[in-house]
Structure formats: C-alpha cells, structure tokens
Design a protein around this motif. Sequence first.
Motif, PDB file in Angstrom:
ATOM      1  N   GLN A  92      60.277  88.372  36.822  1.00  0.00           N
ATOM      2  CA  GLN A  92      59.216  87.768  36.210  1.00  0.00           C
ATOM      3  C   GLN A  92      59.275  86.333  36.184  1.00  0.00           C
ATOM      4  O   GLN A  92      58.042  86.020  36.391  1.00  0.00           O
ATOM      5  N   LEU A  93      60.148  85.498  36.701  1.00  0.00           N
ATOM      6  CA  LEU A  93      60.165  83.965  36.960  1.00  0.00           C
ATOM      7  C   LEU A  93      61.005  83.589  38.196  1.00  0.00           C
ATOM      8  O   LEU A  93      61.919  84.538  38.421  1.00  0.00           O
ATOM      9  N   ALA A  94      60.782  82.761  38.619  1.00  0.00           N
ATOM     10  CA  ALA A  94      61.596  82.274  39.984  1.00  0.00           C
ATOM     11  C   ALA A  94      61.482  80.812  40.191  1.00  0.00           C
ATOM     12  O   ALA A  94      60.344  80.171  39.506  1.00  0.00           O
ATOM     13  N   LEU A  95      62.385  80.057  40.800  1.00  0.00           N
ATOM     14  CA  LEU A  95      62.247  78.612  41.143  1.00  0.00           C
ATOM     15  C   LEU A  95      61.842  78.639  42.528  1.00  0.00           C
ATOM     16  O   LEU A  95      62.837  79.179  43.542  1.00  0.00           O
ATOM     17  N   VAL A  96      60.868  77.970  43.117  1.00  0.00           N
ATOM     18  CA  VAL A  96      60.461  77.976  44.240  1.00  0.00           C
ATOM     19  C   VAL A  96      59.854  76.555  44.624  1.00  0.00           C
ATOM     20  O   VAL A  96      59.532  75.841  43.604  1.00  0.00           O
ATOM     21  N   ASP A  97      59.416  76.336  45.701  1.00  0.00           N
ATOM     22  CA  ASP A  97      58.675  75.170  46.325  1.00  0.00           C
ATOM     23  C   ASP A  97      57.184  75.230  45.750  1.00  0.00           C
ATOM     24  O   ASP A  97      56.589  76.381  46.456  1.00  0.00           O
ATOM     25  N   ILE A  98      56.739  74.439  45.248  1.00  0.00           N
ATOM     26  CA  ILE A  98      55.270  74.578  44.951  1.00  0.00           C
ATOM     27  C   ILE A  98      54.440  74.603  46.143  1.00  0.00           C
ATOM     28  O   ILE A  98      53.181  74.996  46.025  1.00  0.00           O
ATOM     29  N   ASN A  99      54.812  74.011  47.127  1.00  0.00           N
ATOM     30  CA  ASN A  99      53.932  73.942  48.359  1.00  0.00           C
ATOM     31  C   ASN A  99      53.898  75.263  49.110  1.00  0.00           C
ATOM     32  O   ASN A  99      52.896  75.496  49.817  1.00  0.00           O
ATOM     33  N   ALA A 100      54.965  76.121  49.079  1.00  0.00           N
ATOM     34  CA  ALA A 100      54.912  77.452  49.512  1.00  0.00           C
ATOM     35  C   ALA A 100      53.861  78.275  48.581  1.00  0.00           C
ATOM     36  O   ALA A 100      53.328  79.096  49.041  1.00  0.00           O
ATOM     37  N   LEU A 101      53.982  78.107  47.284  1.00  0.00           N
ATOM     38  CA  LEU A 101      53.252  78.590  46.149  1.00  0.00           C
ATOM     39  C   LEU A 101      51.674  78.500  46.736  1.00  0.00           C
ATOM     40  O   LEU A 101      50.731  79.381  46.671  1.00  0.00           O
ATOM     41  N   ASP A 150      62.019  77.712  61.836  1.00  0.00           N
ATOM     42  CA  ASP A 150      61.170  78.423  61.319  1.00  0.00           C
ATOM     43  C   ASP A 150      60.900  78.500  59.777  1.00  0.00           C
ATOM     44  O   ASP A 150      62.086  78.846  59.137  1.00  0.00           O
ATOM     45  N   GLY A 151      59.638  78.368  59.292  1.00  0.00           N
ATOM     46  CA  GLY A 151      59.674  78.476  58.111  1.00  0.00           C
ATOM     47  C   GLY A 151      59.728  77.243  57.233  1.00  0.00           C
ATOM     48  O   GLY A 151      59.697  76.968  55.825  1.00  0.00           O
ATOM     49  N   ASP A 152      60.396  76.137  58.030  1.00  0.00           N
ATOM     50  CA  ASP A 152      60.392  74.858  57.153  1.00  0.00           C
ATOM     51  C   ASP A 152      59.312  74.152  56.654  1.00  0.00           C
ATOM     52  O   ASP A 152      58.258  73.787  57.460  1.00  0.00           O
ATOM     53  N   LEU A 153      59.193  74.176  55.562  1.00  0.00           N
ATOM     54  CA  LEU A 153      58.040  73.450  54.617  1.00  0.00           C
ATOM     55  C   LEU A 153      57.792  72.051  54.976  1.00  0.00           C
ATOM     56  O   LEU A 153      56.608  71.437  55.084  1.00  0.00           O
ATOM     57  N   GLY A 229      57.811  69.235  44.331  1.00  0.00           N
ATOM     58  CA  GLY A 229      59.045  70.137  44.863  1.00  0.00           C
ATOM     59  C   GLY A 229      58.889  71.515  43.995  1.00  0.00           C
ATOM     60  O   GLY A 229      58.305  72.176  44.041  1.00  0.00           O
ATOM     61  N   LYS A 230      60.396  71.565  43.698  1.00  0.00           N
ATOM     62  CA  LYS A 230      60.810  73.029  42.962  1.00  0.00           C
ATOM     63  C   LYS A 230      60.003  73.046  41.649  1.00  0.00           C
ATOM     64  O   LYS A 230      60.035  72.134  40.803  1.00  0.00           O
ATOM     65  N   VAL A 231      59.244  74.234  41.452  1.00  0.00           N
ATOM     66  CA  VAL A 231      58.818  74.552  40.400  1.00  0.00           C
ATOM     67  C   VAL A 231      59.035  75.917  39.742  1.00  0.00           C
ATOM     68  O   VAL A 231      59.517  76.810  40.532  1.00  0.00           O
ATOM     69  N   ARG A 312      47.375  62.860  41.492  1.00  0.00           N
ATOM     70  CA  ARG A 312      48.388  63.079  42.648  1.00  0.00           C
ATOM     71  C   ARG A 312      48.468  64.407  43.265  1.00  0.00           C
ATOM     72  O   ARG A 312      48.629  64.499  44.393  1.00  0.00           O
ATOM     73  N   PHE A 313      48.159  65.462  42.394  1.00  0.00           N
ATOM     74  CA  PHE A 313      48.040  66.837  42.887  1.00  0.00           C
ATOM     75  C   PHE A 313      46.842  66.915  44.033  1.00  0.00           C
ATOM     76  O   PHE A 313      47.217  67.555  45.040  1.00  0.00           O
ATOM     77  N   GLU A 314      45.913  66.099  43.695  1.00  0.00           N
ATOM     78  CA  GLU A 314      44.689  66.473  44.644  1.00  0.00           C
ATOM     79  C   GLU A 314      45.034  65.692  45.953  1.00  0.00           C
ATOM     80  O   GLU A 314      44.742  66.066  47.220  1.00  0.00           O
ATOM     81  N   THR A 315      45.841  64.462  45.651  1.00  0.00           N
ATOM     82  CA  THR A 315      46.302  63.646  47.109  1.00  0.00           C
ATOM     83  C   THR A 315      47.252  64.865  47.802  1.00  0.00           C
ATOM     84  O   THR A 315      47.079  64.759  49.036  1.00  0.00           O
ATOM     85  N   SER A 316      48.177  65.538  47.034  1.00  0.00           N
ATOM     86  CA  SER A 316      48.965  66.372  48.060  1.00  0.00           C
ATOM     87  C   SER A 316      48.237  67.435  48.467  1.00  0.00           C
ATOM     88  O   SER A 316      48.431  67.803  49.886  1.00  0.00           O
ATOM     89  N   LEU A 317      47.263  67.891  47.991  1.00  0.00           N
ATOM     90  CA  LEU A 317      46.395  69.024  48.573  1.00  0.00           C
ATOM     91  C   LEU A 317      45.640  68.174  49.785  1.00  0.00           C
ATOM     92  O   LEU A 317      45.555  69.163  51.006  1.00  0.00           O
ATOM     93  N   ASP A 318      45.178  67.189  49.806  1.00  0.00           N
ATOM     94  CA  ASP A 318      44.655  66.552  50.842  1.00  0.00           C
ATOM     95  C   ASP A 318      45.875  66.432  52.092  1.00  0.00           C
ATOM     96  O   ASP A 318      45.334  66.514  53.367  1.00  0.00           O
ATOM     97  N   GLN A 319      46.810  65.888  51.762  1.00  0.00           N
ATOM     98  CA  GLN A 319      48.160  65.809  52.673  1.00  0.00           C
ATOM     99  C   GLN A 319      48.196  67.244  53.368  1.00  0.00           C
ATOM    100  O   GLN A 319      48.572  67.352  54.665  1.00  0.00           O
ATOM    101  N   ILE A 320      48.224  68.409  52.596  1.00  0.00           N
ATOM    102  CA  ILE A 320      48.669  69.771  53.030  1.00  0.00           C
ATOM    103  C   ILE A 320      47.616  70.075  53.975  1.00  0.00           C
ATOM    104  O   ILE A 320      47.638  70.724  55.227  1.00  0.00           O
TER     105      ILE A 320
END
Length: 353
Positions: A92-101, A150-153, A229-231, A312-320
């Motif tokens: 039901q829940l997990a701890l992952v990298d938000i950028n992978a999400l 391989d897969g390094d975010l 990072g982790k969320v 800040r989140f919008e800035t992170s999307l710009d960078q992605i």
Amino acid sequence: MQARSIRSLWFVLLVFLGTVGVARFGIAGTRADAGALTQVEFSLDRPIDAAAAPVVLASTRGLFRAEGLNVTTTVATDTTDALARVAVGTTQLALVDINALIRFRDQPGAPPIKAVFVLFDKAAYAFIARKSRGINALADIEGKTIGVTDGDLSIKLWPALARRNKLQLKTVKLQQIGPAVREPMLSAGQLDAISGLSYLSAIDLRDRGIPAGDITVLRFADYGCAAYGKVLIVNPEFAADKPAAVKAFVRAVIAGLRLTIKAPAQAVDDVLAQMDNGSRAVELERLQAVLSDNILTSEVKQSGIGGIDPVRFETSLDQIAEGFKFRKRPTAADIFDDSFLPPAGDRKITQAE
C-alpha cells in the motif's frame, strides 16, 4: 530509471508480482493478534541501511501499532519494483525517490500514485570523486570520466546541473558500469568520479580504506539542483478507502524521525538488528550524513518536515525536462497530496529533538 524499464515492469509485474518472494523485517505483529489494527504492507526500494532509520524505528519501537497499524515491511528489488508494487496494490505504501515517481507517472496508463510525505527534503544525488585525480569542485569534472550505473537517477539531472554551472557536457565522458564495480573502479583509479547517492558511495569508499581527505563529494543540491529526494507514496485505492491509516502511517514515521534525531546511536542499533553484517560505525556515519545533508535542511527547520514548496517543485520539473521529454508535464498536485500531512505545527523538527 529508463522509460523502457518502467514500461517493462508495468506489464510483467502485473502477472508475476504476487509470486515473488521479498525480505521482511520489523516488529509487525501476527495477523492473529492484530485485532482491530489496520494491516499495511510497506516497501523499501533498496536494502535496509541507516537512511531508513525513521521507518525502522516506527516499527521496532511500536509507533505504528500505537497508531492502530499492523505494518509488514518488505524490501523491493529496486525503485522500479517498489513503484510497481504500489501501482498494483501488493503494497500500500513505499519509500521511493520522487523523481522516479515523476517519470513513472509520465508513462501511458500509469495509475495516479502520489507522494504524501517528503522524508528527504534534498535529493542525495552527487558525484563522488578522488581529489588525487584533480577534482575538488564541480568545474573540475570537465574532461573527466564518470562511472554511471544503469537506472541511476542522479545522472538524469546532469544536463541541467551542467547548464546551470556553465559546464561543457561534451567534455565529460559517461562510462556505463555495473553497480557492483562502481566503488571498486573508483578506488582502483579506473574512473575519475562516479555518480550516485552521497550517503552511500562516499561512506562506502571510506569503509574501503580510501582516506577521507582524498574523497570529494559534489552534492548536486550544493550546485543548484532543486530536486526533492525520498518520499512516501501510496496506492490510490488504499488512500481513498483508508485515509486515516495513511495519516497514521505518516505520523508514526515523523515520530520515528524524532526518536532517530534524539538518539542516533540507538537508532542505528535498531537498524543493525535488521541487517546482515552491518557495521555500526559505517551506519552511524551514514545516518548522520543523511540527517544533516538530506533531512534537516534549512527549509525543514523553517517550515517543518514532509511538505513541498510548489515554486521549488516547478524548478525541479524544469531541471528534469532538460534531460527528459515529458508526454504531459505534471503539476505539483499531480505528484504530491498534502492532505495526509499533520498540521504544520506538528511537523516542526530540529536537530535538537
């Protein structure tokens, strides 16, 4: 994470996920004695280490049970696996990298998984290098060879980082390597630097005997990377059906974080009890690095743990977007749901806990 691997997992794991065995840890309580407790399956996206201490303590110190939850924790194969498990509801829940999400959500047919709590206010992305190879600052990366798995975010944000710091991408050679040889190759001088997570590679290199004075850790966050990072992420059906349980889970993790900050050495002891052949000195150093570099940032000390800043989140999307073409650029509300967070006053947290 490559788009190809995301798409592959989405179809394959739908069929086989229920048959794959995973490691379990923690004090979850048996289903027979759980009583009225809400059963929650939770996944970490990598083998347990001190970075997961807040979640471990929420389990081992009875904080989940105090919130009415019977939590079973499993260790997924990787971030891709953890996302897939939440997508199909195996966990039901997990701890992952938000950028992978963010990248996962951009794939066709991806379910509307959202993050509900930010544990790492700053992503741990970094280049780890040897000073003896002439690398002391990010500008010294030009003309060097970086080992990338391989897969390094972290390397996905390298184009934005290079542009922001006026570096020439074409002068840097990225060499694909396997995860098992990343640190050994740097130790042997076969690479100038490696990309990865600061709290993993840098500390593991010191444990391998490389003098601390010869290691340069170039944290992306120190050079303008806006990434979180982790969320904690949640299965959308579970969030809709049992919102109180999601809120309780978040409260327990915050309580576990407070205990971790208050007594990091004791927190590491709890973590070591769940590891095979862990080093107390290494894990304590890892935990201290995570707390200072990724969790207890100036933003968290000011605004509290768990939330995001939309600007800040919008800035992170710009960078992605500088290294990734969105099918449809998400909004903050597409990725993060703050309705499960405790009031801001209950999320204030400091090093002096």
